[in-house]
Scaffold this active site. Structure first.
Site, mmCIF file in Angstrom:
data_model
loop_
_atom_site.group_PDB
_atom_site.id
_atom_site.type_symbol
_atom_site.label_atom_id
_atom_site.label_comp_id
_atom_site.label_asym_id
_atom_site.label_seq_id
_atom_site.Cartn_x
_atom_site.Cartn_y
_atom_site.Cartn_z
ATOM 1 N N HIS A 177 -40.023 -3.329 1.916
ATOM 2 C CA HIS A 177 -38.927 -2.591 2.558
ATOM 3 C C HIS A 177 -38.818 -1.201 1.944
ATOM 4 O O HIS A 177 -38.266 -1.029 0.863
ATOM 5 C CB HIS A 177 -37.624 -3.365 2.374
ATOM 6 C CG HIS A 177 -36.655 -3.201 3.501
ATOM 7 N ND1 HIS A 177 -36.836 -2.276 4.514
ATOM 8 C CD2 HIS A 177 -35.474 -3.831 3.779
ATOM 9 C CE1 HIS A 177 -35.824 -2.370 5.364
ATOM 10 N NE2 HIS A 177 -34.987 -3.294 4.944
ATOM 11 N N THR A 178 -39.353 -0.205 2.641
ATOM 12 C CA THR A 178 -39.437 1.140 2.081
ATOM 13 C C THR A 178 -38.366 2.100 2.575
ATOM 14 O O THR A 178 -38.003 3.040 1.872
ATOM 15 C CB THR A 178 -40.809 1.764 2.402
ATOM 16 O OG1 THR A 178 -40.936 1.903 3.834
ATOM 17 C CG2 THR A 178 -41.940 0.895 1.888
#
Length: 461
Positions: A39-40
């Site tokens: 999850h960036t």
């Protein structure tokens, strides 16, 4: 909806140059699939929904599902509000997956605030195990540098960074029936964590040279990012590092041949690191000599690596009281003092250094030397405690692979400062402390090796 999806896809490709690799793994995974991704940024869900086929289910936190901006997104994908701490909610999601659905879940639970993997929860692993779903790992890379990430002040953010989605081969979590209860949940979570860390490692690019990685780090973190300092308290940023090492490389290129193994007999200073990168930039292989090994140990190292030229420092030799040792070594190899090189610098050398500091990719691309990632990058030596010192050759790929492995386990970013108390002829002193720092935008203080250690044995690799 198909038309909207195509329009959004076109816009994202134009702005972020989105690249998708391994799409065949999407179909290999089958129909009952739990898609996991790092999850960036806030773009992650949009990217997955637009660039993956079909109308996918997204597991979304019940609180997030109440946000006003979530409703329009639900027209493109199927949303499944889920409370990760509620057993009933997890059971409902498992039943939904059992209907042969493809669903996306972010095992970290939140967007990264470190730039690396956050804590990975056990719940998604248990979901995959109980539903019998295949796990499809997807690496999202590049979005962490966008304005949609939560790394403001941590990473140098860009307006439209290049984004790549990599789909890896599907896997399945399987456990022995003897494992039950909380142990079963923990075991499933442990397997999921390994899948995630393996995903980050296998999709990171280690097929580069050290100079490639240095220029890449400069582009990501900016030329003004300070990355090096010694006891003289004269910090160097990427611009100065490239300028000084480029000037030095011109001088060294006149005194050595391409692919030569060149000795560095120097203490922990900026000059040593500059010499290391200077040699890298002209296709020479630095050999970090252990100045505590004594005459026999050094002579053995020189013969082993077939070293003809050694760079050292008059000041260092004087402080370390190694004049007699250098006199003996000078009979075997060509000893060159860094102080003498200053007198050889020409206006053309200075101009070249300035050009390299301002336009490094253009200048280095025109240089002729065929260095490949699998070629030797550095030669280190063992302490000789089991006989004569043994040479240890590390390739560019070796060093960058170790750096990536470290990054999957430890959170570090450009705001960190590393103190390196190990000598640069030591494997950890060179790679783990110094190169990992410089090549990732962190400032490293290379410290000072105590003069009392001179003449004593020390592990070099």
């Amino acid at each position: 909806m198909v038309l909207i999806k195509q329009i959004v896809r076109f816009i994202l490709v134009i702005l972020f140059r989105v690249e998708v690799e391994g799409i065949e793994n999407y179909y290999l995974a089958g129909k009952r699939v739990m898609i996991i991704a790092n999850h960036t940024s806030f773009l992650d869900a949009v990217l997955l929904s637009i660039f993956l086929p079909d109308r996918i289910t997204f597991a979304i936190n019940t609180e997030i599902a109440k946000k006003w901006w979530v409703s329009p997104f639900g027209k493109i994908v199927r949303l499944f509000p889920m409370d990760p701490v509620n057993p009933l909610s997890i059971k409902a999601f498992i039943k939904d997956l059992e209907q042969d659905k493809r669903a996306v879940i972010f095992p970290e639970g939140r967007i990264t605030v470190t730039g690396t993997l956050m804590k990975i929860y056990d719940g998604p692993g248990l979901i995959a195990l109980k539903s019998g779903a295949m796990i499809l790992p997807i690496r999202i890379d590049g979005a962490q540098y966008s304005i949609f990430s939560r790394l403001k002040g941590i990473e140098r953010r860009q307006l439209f960074p290049k984004i790549k989605l990599t789909l890896l081969a599907p896997q399945k979590i399987e456990l022995d029936d003897e494992i039950a209860g909380r142990d079963r949940r923990a075991a499933a979570g442990k397997i999921l964590k390994k899948i995630m860390t393996d995903m980050i490692y296998s999709t990171s690019n280690n097929h580069l040279t050290i100079m490639d990685k240095l220029l890449q780090a400069r582009a990501i973190h900016g030329a003004g990012q300070v990355v090096l300092e010694d006891v003289e308290r004269q910090p160097l940023n990427y611009r100065k590092l490239l300028l000084k090492s480029s000037v030095l490389s011109r001088l060294m290129a006149r005194q050595t041949q391409e692919k030569d193994v060149v000795g560095l007999l120097l203490p922990n200073t900026n000059a040593t690191v500059l010499s290391f990168f200077a040699l890298q930039s002209i296709g020479r292989v630095p050999a970090m000599l252990n100045y505590t090994a004594g005459y026999k140990g050094l002579l053995s190292a020189l013969e082993t690596a077939q070293i003809k030229t050694v760079y050292t420092s008059k000041r260092f030799i004087e402080l370390a009281k190694m004049d007699d040792l250098i006199a003996l070594l000078n009979e075997q190899v060509n000893i060159i003092y860094l102080e003498d090189l200053k007198q050889m610098i020409t206006g053309q050398d200075k101009a070249y250094g300035i050009a390299c500091s301002l336009l490094p990719k253009i200048i280095y691309a025109q240089q002729w030397h065929s260095v490949q990632p699998d070629d030797p990058a550095v030669v280190l030596f063992t302490s000789g405690s089991e006989g004569v010192p043994k040479g240890v050759v590390l390739s560019h790929k070796n060093i960058l692979s170790n750096m990536i492995q470290l990054g999957t386990k430890i959170d570090f970013n450009k705001n960190d400062v590393i103190l390196n108390a190990l000598p640069l002829f030591h494997s950890f002193g060179l790679s783990t402390a110094t190169l990992v720092s410089v090549l990732n935008g962190m400032k490293v203080n290379v410290g000072k090796t105590s003069e009392k250690r001179i003449g004593k044995s020390d592990s070099g690799a």
